[in-house]
Design an enzyme around this catalytic site. Sequence first.
Site, PDB file in Angstrom:
ATOM      1  N   GLU A   1       0.772  -0.911   0.051  1.00 59.15           N
ATOM      2  CA  GLU A   1      -0.437   0.035   0.280  1.00 59.15           C
ATOM      3  C   GLU A   1       0.656   1.346   0.231  1.00 59.15           C
ATOM      4  OE1 GLU A   1      -2.723   2.566  -0.484  1.00 59.15           O
ATOM      5  OE2 GLU A   1      -1.511   2.386   1.811  1.00 59.15           O
ATOM      6  N   SER A   2       0.891   1.952  -1.135  1.00 60.16           N
ATOM      7  CA  SER A   2       1.494   3.344  -1.417  1.00 60.16           C
ATOM      8  C   SER A   2       1.912   4.142  -0.242  1.00 60.16           C
ATOM      9  CB  SER A   2       2.028   3.168  -2.566  1.00 60.16           C
ATOM     10  OG  SER A   2       0.391   4.321  -3.123  1.00 60.16           O
TER      11      SER A   2
ATOM     12  N   CYS B   1       4.820  -2.770  -8.689  1.00 58.50           N
ATOM     13  CA  CYS B   1       3.122  -1.366  -7.660  1.00 58.50           C
ATOM     14  C   CYS B   1       2.709  -0.892  -6.983  1.00 58.50           C
ATOM     15  CB  CYS B   1       2.445  -2.838  -7.978  1.00 58.50           C
ATOM     16  SG  CYS B   1       0.963  -3.009  -7.471  1.00 58.50           S
TER      17      CYS B   1
ATOM     18  N   ARG C   1      -3.311   5.422  -9.838  1.00 61.82           N
ATOM     19  CA  ARG C   1      -3.401   4.217  -8.696  1.00 61.82           C
ATOM     20  C   ARG C   1      -4.367   3.749  -8.805  1.00 61.82           C
ATOM     21  NH1 ARG C   1      -2.975   6.128  -2.760  1.00 61.82           N
ATOM     22  NH2 ARG C   1      -3.377   4.422  -2.323  1.00 61.82           N
TER      23      ARG C   1
ATOM     24  N   ILE D   1      -2.508  -6.715  -9.400  1.00 65.77           N
ATOM     25  CA  ILE D   1      -3.370  -6.990  -8.241  1.00 65.77           C
ATOM     26  C   ILE D   1      -3.538  -5.255  -8.015  1.00 65.77           C
ATOM     27  CG2 ILE D   1      -3.795  -7.092  -6.025  1.00 65.77           C
ATOM     28  CD1 ILE D   1      -1.695  -9.465  -6.395  1.00 65.77           C
ATOM     29  N   ARG D   2      -4.780  -4.794  -8.190  1.00 69.72           N
ATOM     30  CA  ARG D   2      -4.791  -3.349  -7.652  1.00 69.72           C
ATOM     31  C   ARG D   2      -3.428  -2.488  -8.324  1.00 69.72           C
ATOM     32  NH1 ARG D   2      -5.893  -1.897  -2.130  1.00 69.72           N
ATOM     33  NH2 ARG D   2      -7.011   0.109  -3.054  1.00 69.72           N
TER      34      ARG D   2
ATOM     35  N   HIS E   1       3.030  -7.909 -10.236  1.00 72.06           N
ATOM     36  CA  HIS E   1       4.144  -8.613  -9.669  1.00 72.06           C
ATOM     37  C   HIS E   1       3.948  -9.812  -9.908  1.00 72.06           C
ATOM     38  CE1 HIS E   1       1.515  -6.729  -5.396  1.00 72.06           C
ATOM     39  NE2 HIS E   1       1.036  -6.435  -6.334  1.00 72.06           N
TER      40      HIS E   1
ATOM     41  N   GLU F   1       6.808 -11.214  -8.430  1.00 78.22           N
ATOM     42  CA  GLU F   1       7.400 -11.975  -7.615  1.00 78.22           C
ATOM     43  C   GLU F   1       6.402 -12.630  -7.299  1.00 78.22           C
ATOM     44  OE1 GLU F   1       6.084  -9.491  -6.880  1.00 78.22           O
ATOM     45  OE2 GLU F   1       5.023  -8.814  -5.276  1.00 78.22           O
TER      46      GLU F   1
HETATM   47  N1  GLN Z   1      -3.403  -0.028  -5.139  1.00 78.13           N
HETATM   48  C1  GLN Z   1      -1.305   0.092  -4.189  1.00 78.13           C
HETATM   49  C2  GLN Z   1      -1.457   1.440  -4.476  1.00 78.13           C
HETATM   50  O1  GLN Z   1      -1.989   2.077  -4.713  1.00 78.13           O
HETATM   51  C3  GLN Z   1      -0.251  -0.660  -4.288  1.00 78.13           C
HETATM   52  C4  GLN Z   1      -0.941  -2.225  -5.028  1.00 78.13           C
HETATM   53  C5  GLN Z   1      -0.370  -3.210  -4.940  1.00 78.13           C
HETATM   54  O2  GLN Z   1       0.925  -3.053  -4.739  1.00 78.13           O
HETATM   55  N2  GLN Z   1      -0.616  -5.053  -5.455  1.00 78.13           N
HETATM   56  O3  GLN Z   1      -0.757   1.525  -3.178  1.00 78.13           O
END
Ligand code: GLN
Length: 189
Positions: free
Chosen positions: A47-48, A78, A106, A134-135, A170, A172
Amino acid sequence: MNVGVLALQGAFREHKGAFERLGATVTEVRLPKHLEGLAGLVIPGGESTTMAKLMNLYGLDDAVSAFHAGGGAVWGTCAGAITLATDIAGRPEQPRLGLLNIQVARNDYGRQVASFETDLEITALPETFRAVFIRAPRITDVGSGVEVLARYDGDPVMVAQGGLIATVFHPELSGDDRLHAHFLELASG
Ligand code: GLN
């Protein structure tokens, strides 16, 4: 070779495992002193906003910028890519390192339920790479000096600028360590 994985929050264990399978020594970076002697650093997904706050709390924002200025390679995946970006669309107040000349939006590929996998063609890899989104942030602009290494649906999803790499997916999580090997090469170069 000794590389670091920022281990404040997020998917750092999976990166560590990939580098260890490739024979690298991996340091979990939680304080500026942990960067000493490293050739490269991964800023993982997670989560940034949380990650940037924790980096600031421990002085790792300045330390990672100095690490980069001193020739250390840095790879953001990400949330890590968001942290590296100069411009976060609609969020000028969000803390970031601002080292990589890109704009990101984002969560622009949709919510958690809209997470997906796809096979990407990546410059420098002879065969496609299974990428997990993922998101993910969307890279909405790339500035001068930035090289696009992969696109999905027309948009950049992997970019590089000097000793910096960003992937919005991702790598990894696919059990395919070729991009980690690519980063070790960059870090050793
Ligand atoms: N949605 C997250 C963000 O904005 C990033 C998602 C992720 O690292 N998989 O920080």
